[in-house]
Design a protein around this motif. Sequence first.
Motif, PDB file in Angstrom:
ATOM      1  N   LEU A 181     -27.504  26.058   2.688  1.00 32.38           N
ATOM      2  CA  LEU A 181     -26.891  25.760   4.230  1.00 32.38           C
ATOM      3  C   LEU A 181     -26.663  27.190   4.587  1.00 32.38           C
ATOM      4  O   LEU A 181     -26.253  27.523   4.049  1.00 32.38           O
ATOM      5  CB  LEU A 181     -25.474  24.868   3.465  1.00 32.38           C
ATOM      6  N   GLY A 182     -27.388  27.315   5.815  1.00 33.99           N
ATOM      7  CA  GLY A 182     -27.286  28.217   6.158  1.00 33.99           C
ATOM      8  C   GLY A 182     -27.726  30.143   5.471  1.00 33.99           C
ATOM      9  O   GLY A 182     -29.132  29.423   5.771  1.00 33.99           O
ATOM     10  N   LYS A 183     -26.630  30.461   5.312  1.00 33.59           N
ATOM     11  CA  LYS A 183     -27.821  32.309   4.850  1.00 33.59           C
ATOM     12  C   LYS A 183     -27.483  31.306   2.721  1.00 33.59           C
ATOM     13  O   LYS A 183     -27.788  32.215   2.238  1.00 33.59           O
ATOM     14  CB  LYS A 183     -27.326  33.103   5.583  1.00 33.59           C
ATOM     15  N   ASN A 184     -25.854  29.993   2.437  1.00 30.54           N
ATOM     16  CA  ASN A 184     -26.500  30.512   1.366  1.00 30.54           C
ATOM     17  C   ASN A 184     -26.427  29.145   0.738  1.00 30.54           C
ATOM     18  O   ASN A 184     -27.364  28.095   1.298  1.00 30.54           O
ATOM     19  CB  ASN A 184     -24.000  29.733   1.722  1.00 30.54           C
ATOM     20  N   LEU A 185     -26.742  29.271  -0.446  1.00 33.29           N
ATOM     21  CA  LEU A 185     -27.544  28.505  -1.804  1.00 33.29           C
ATOM     22  C   LEU A 185     -26.177  27.850  -2.406  1.00 33.29           C
ATOM     23  O   LEU A 185     -25.312  28.084  -3.155  1.00 33.29           O
ATOM     24  CB  LEU A 185     -27.997  29.414  -2.607  1.00 33.29           C
ATOM     25  N   VAL A 186     -26.306  26.365  -2.313  1.00 29.64           N
ATOM     26  CA  VAL A 186     -25.130  25.553  -3.488  1.00 29.64           C
ATOM     27  C   VAL A 186     -25.866  25.134  -3.932  1.00 29.64           C
ATOM     28  O   VAL A 186     -26.307  23.850  -3.872  1.00 29.64           O
ATOM     29  CB  VAL A 186     -24.403  24.993  -1.645  1.00 29.64           C
ATOM     30  N   MET A 187     -25.022  25.097  -5.210  1.00 26.56           N
ATOM     31  CA  MET A 187     -25.448  24.291  -6.363  1.00 26.56           C
ATOM     32  C   MET A 187     -24.885  22.983  -6.695  1.00 26.56           C
ATOM     33  O   MET A 187     -23.714  22.919  -6.266  1.00 26.56           O
ATOM     34  CB  MET A 187     -25.291  25.455  -8.100  1.00 26.56           C
ATOM     35  N   ASP A 188     -25.960  22.000  -7.479  1.00 32.19           N
ATOM     36  CA  ASP A 188     -25.619  20.414  -7.526  1.00 32.19           C
ATOM     37  C   ASP A 188     -24.327  19.873  -5.908  1.00 32.19           C
ATOM     38  O   ASP A 188     -23.277  20.212  -5.974  1.00 32.19           O
ATOM     39  CB  ASP A 188     -24.327  20.884  -8.466  1.00 32.19           C
ATOM     40  N   PRO A 189     -25.303  19.886  -4.918  1.00 35.57           N
ATOM     41  CA  PRO A 189     -24.555  19.930  -4.238  1.00 35.57           C
ATOM     42  C   PRO A 189     -24.368  18.680  -4.174  1.00 35.57           C
ATOM     43  O   PRO A 189     -24.273  17.259  -4.216  1.00 35.57           O
ATOM     44  CB  PRO A 189     -25.653  19.654  -2.458  1.00 35.57           C
ATOM     45  N   ILE A 190     -22.598  18.005  -2.811  1.00 33.41           N
ATOM     46  CA  ILE A 190     -22.625  16.667  -2.780  1.00 33.41           C
ATOM     47  C   ILE A 190     -23.510  15.999  -1.264  1.00 33.41           C
ATOM     48  O   ILE A 190     -23.630  16.071  -0.982  1.00 33.41           O
ATOM     49  CB  ILE A 190     -21.358  16.935  -2.976  1.00 33.41           C
ATOM     50  N   THR A 191     -22.943  14.302  -1.525  1.00 33.28           N
ATOM     51  CA  THR A 191     -23.069  14.362  -0.252  1.00 33.28           C
ATOM     52  C   THR A 191     -23.009  14.359   1.080  1.00 33.28           C
ATOM     53  O   THR A 191     -24.309  14.655   1.571  1.00 33.28           O
ATOM     54  CB  THR A 191     -22.442  12.273  -0.281  1.00 33.28           C
ATOM     55  N   GLU A 192     -21.783  14.890   1.526  1.00 40.92           N
ATOM     56  CA  GLU A 192     -21.382  15.668   2.518  1.00 40.92           C
ATOM     57  C   GLU A 192     -22.266  17.023   2.702  1.00 40.92           C
ATOM     58  O   GLU A 192     -23.123  17.172   3.678  1.00 40.92           O
ATOM     59  CB  GLU A 192     -20.129  15.886   2.411  1.00 40.92           C
ATOM     60  N   GLU A 193     -22.957  17.379   1.387  1.00 44.92           N
ATOM     61  CA  GLU A 193     -23.429  18.843   1.288  1.00 44.92           C
ATOM     62  C   GLU A 193     -24.784  18.774   1.947  1.00 44.92           C
ATOM     63  O   GLU A 193     -24.988  19.051   2.891  1.00 44.92           O
ATOM     64  CB  GLU A 193     -23.307  19.947   0.399  1.00 44.92           C
ATOM     65  N   GLU A 194     -25.383  17.095   0.955  1.00 46.87           N
ATOM     66  CA  GLU A 194     -26.948  17.295   1.386  1.00 46.87           C
ATOM     67  C   GLU A 194     -26.797  17.027   3.122  1.00 46.87           C
ATOM     68  O   GLU A 194     -28.181  16.756   3.045  1.00 46.87           O
ATOM     69  CB  GLU A 194     -27.092  16.428   0.414  1.00 46.87           C
ATOM     70  N   SER A 195     -26.189  16.378   3.448  1.00 45.43           N
ATOM     71  CA  SER A 195     -25.940  15.397   5.070  1.00 45.43           C
ATOM     72  C   SER A 195     -26.525  16.671   6.187  1.00 45.43           C
ATOM     73  O   SER A 195     -27.002  16.514   7.203  1.00 45.43           O
ATOM     74  CB  SER A 195     -25.357  14.549   5.053  1.00 45.43           C
ATOM     75  N   TYR A 196     -26.667  17.942   5.836  1.00 44.98           N
ATOM     76  CA  TYR A 196     -25.789  18.661   6.514  1.00 44.98           C
ATOM     77  C   TYR A 196     -27.059  20.666   5.926  1.00 44.98           C
ATOM     78  O   TYR A 196     -26.910  20.713   6.588  1.00 44.98           O
ATOM     79  CB  TYR A 196     -25.036  19.692   6.606  1.00 44.98           C
ATOM     80  N   GLN A 197     -28.030  20.197   4.879  1.00 42.18           N
ATOM     81  CA  GLN A 197     -28.651  20.933   4.387  1.00 42.18           C
ATOM     82  C   GLN A 197     -29.397  21.364   5.264  1.00 42.18           C
ATOM     83  O   GLN A 197     -30.434  20.658   5.767  1.00 42.18           O
ATOM     84  CB  GLN A 197     -28.947  20.796   3.054  1.00 42.18           C
ATOM     85  N   ASP A 198     -30.234  22.707   5.094  1.00 39.43           N
ATOM     86  CA  ASP A 198     -31.672  23.260   5.750  1.00 39.43           C
ATOM     87  C   ASP A 198     -32.789  22.821   5.174  1.00 39.43           C
ATOM     88  O   ASP A 198     -33.404  22.800   5.349  1.00 39.43           O
ATOM     89  CB  ASP A 198     -31.039  24.482   6.656  1.00 39.43           C
ATOM     90  N   GLY A 199     -32.158  23.205   3.955  1.00 37.47           N
ATOM     91  CA  GLY A 199     -33.058  22.788   2.665  1.00 37.47           C
ATOM     92  C   GLY A 199     -32.881  22.258   1.767  1.00 37.47           C
ATOM     93  O   GLY A 199     -31.815  22.477   1.261  1.00 37.47           O
ATOM     94  N   SER A 200     -33.626  21.463   0.293  1.00 36.63           N
ATOM     95  CA  SER A 200     -33.035  21.718  -1.091  1.00 36.63           C
ATOM     96  C   SER A 200     -34.140  21.900  -1.771  1.00 36.63           C
ATOM     97  O   SER A 200     -35.109  22.045  -1.707  1.00 36.63           O
ATOM     98  CB  SER A 200     -32.922  20.216  -1.026  1.00 36.63           C
ATOM     99  N   MET A 201     -33.657  22.282  -2.796  1.00 33.04           N
ATOM    100  CA  MET A 201     -35.649  22.339  -4.445  1.00 33.04           C
ATOM    101  C   MET A 201     -34.438  21.437  -4.972  1.00 33.04           C
ATOM    102  O   MET A 201     -33.176  21.693  -5.532  1.00 33.04           O
ATOM    103  CB  MET A 201     -34.975  23.475  -4.918  1.00 33.04           C
ATOM    104  N   MET A 202     -35.592  21.173  -6.525  1.00 31.71           N
ATOM    105  CA  MET A 202     -34.540  19.969  -7.277  1.00 31.71           C
ATOM    106  C   MET A 202     -35.653  20.715  -8.118  1.00 31.71           C
ATOM    107  O   MET A 202     -36.584  20.764  -8.120  1.00 31.71           O
ATOM    108  CB  MET A 202     -34.608  18.548  -7.074  1.00 31.71           C
ATOM    109  N   ILE A 203     -35.711  21.108  -9.898  1.00 29.19           N
ATOM    110  CA  ILE A 203     -36.041  21.736 -10.783  1.00 29.19           C
ATOM    111  C   ILE A 203     -35.978  20.398 -12.549  1.00 29.19           C
ATOM    112  O   ILE A 203     -34.689  20.545 -12.091  1.00 29.19           O
ATOM    113  CB  ILE A 203     -35.892  23.227 -10.871  1.00 29.19           C
ATOM    114  N   THR A 204     -36.937  20.511 -12.765  1.00 29.69           N
ATOM    115  CA  THR A 204     -36.906  19.789 -13.660  1.00 29.69           C
ATOM    116  C   THR A 204     -37.474  20.024 -14.781  1.00 29.69           C
ATOM    117  O   THR A 204     -38.529  20.622 -14.194  1.00 29.69           O
ATOM    118  CB  THR A 204     -37.296  17.856 -13.471  1.00 29.69           C
ATOM    119  N   CYS A 205     -36.985  19.989 -16.127  1.00 28.45           N
ATOM    120  CA  CYS A 205     -37.594  21.162 -16.869  1.00 28.45           C
ATOM    121  C   CYS A 205     -37.343  20.532 -18.210  1.00 28.45           C
ATOM    122  O   CYS A 205     -36.080  20.673 -18.524  1.00 28.45           O
ATOM    123  CB  CYS A 205     -37.321  23.003 -16.884  1.00 28.45           C
ATOM    124  N   MET A 206     -38.288  21.673 -19.137  1.00 26.13           N
ATOM    125  CA  MET A 206     -38.297  21.678 -20.705  1.00 26.13           C
ATOM    126  C   MET A 206     -37.176  22.697 -21.119  1.00 26.13           C
ATOM    127  O   MET A 206     -37.838  23.485 -21.867  1.00 26.13           O
ATOM    128  CB  MET A 206     -38.697  20.999 -21.913  1.00 26.13           C
TER     129      MET A 206
END
Length: 259
Positions: A181-206
């Motif tokens: 979001l802008g210059k910020n990385l926002v962890m575990d975003p809620i719906t409102e934040e996701e609707s405004y995001q400039d990009g997203s990352m999801m990682i799934t790991c063991m």
Amino acid sequence: MAAKGGAAPATYSPSLTTSKEKRRAPLFSEADWVRPDGRGFHQCRLAFMRTAAVNSASGSAYAEFGNTKVMVSVFGPRESKKAMMYSDVGRLNCNVSYTTFATASRGQVSDNKDFSAMLHKALEGSIILESFPKTTVDVFALVMESGGSDLPVIISCASLALADAGIMLYDLVASASVSYLGKNLVMDPITEEESYQDGSMMITCMPSRNEVTQLTLTGDWSTPKIHEAMELCLDACSKLAKIMRSCLKEAASPSQVEE
């Protein structure tokens, strides 16, 4: 029957790194904006998880991360359909669906087919498929309320349900996401934040094996931001996995078994 693994909500936020100057994100017009739910940029929502949520299933789990509520049921291993070709390893089927009341706007939900395929990809590498040849394990995930970061919650809950069903796993799978979001990385975003995001990352790991089973990236990212986001997600996954193991231990403790 007493509920298994019904622990109090716990947090799994990653360790804070050296903070840089927080700049305004496009989500708000105020100079020093705050997240809608009051969390810090790197703070995850409280996580509540429990097993044995569905009595008729081989294994099941319920997860509640903020307003995101997910139920996962696992059935099998059971004999594969006759029309399927012989296989000396087991098969995994995944299905993700939403209730009609999961979102504020009825019917406006994410693509279930994409989520089903991504859930399958995230889980398949963690399952010892050779342990149940010629049979199939079915995973059904139901999103009862969509509050943001739905897929990471679905994946983590599904892995917990597989463990509850006694399916042999290399390790539990935990998932976390971050929004740009802008210059910020926002962890575990809620719906409102996701609707405004400039990009997203999801990682799934063991976490115990230090292996990533899935990584998705959208938007324009700089290399330093990618590295920072990966570190945040991996740290969050490691801490979430501890909560998941604690849930399984509590479910197996004698005090949780009905006399």
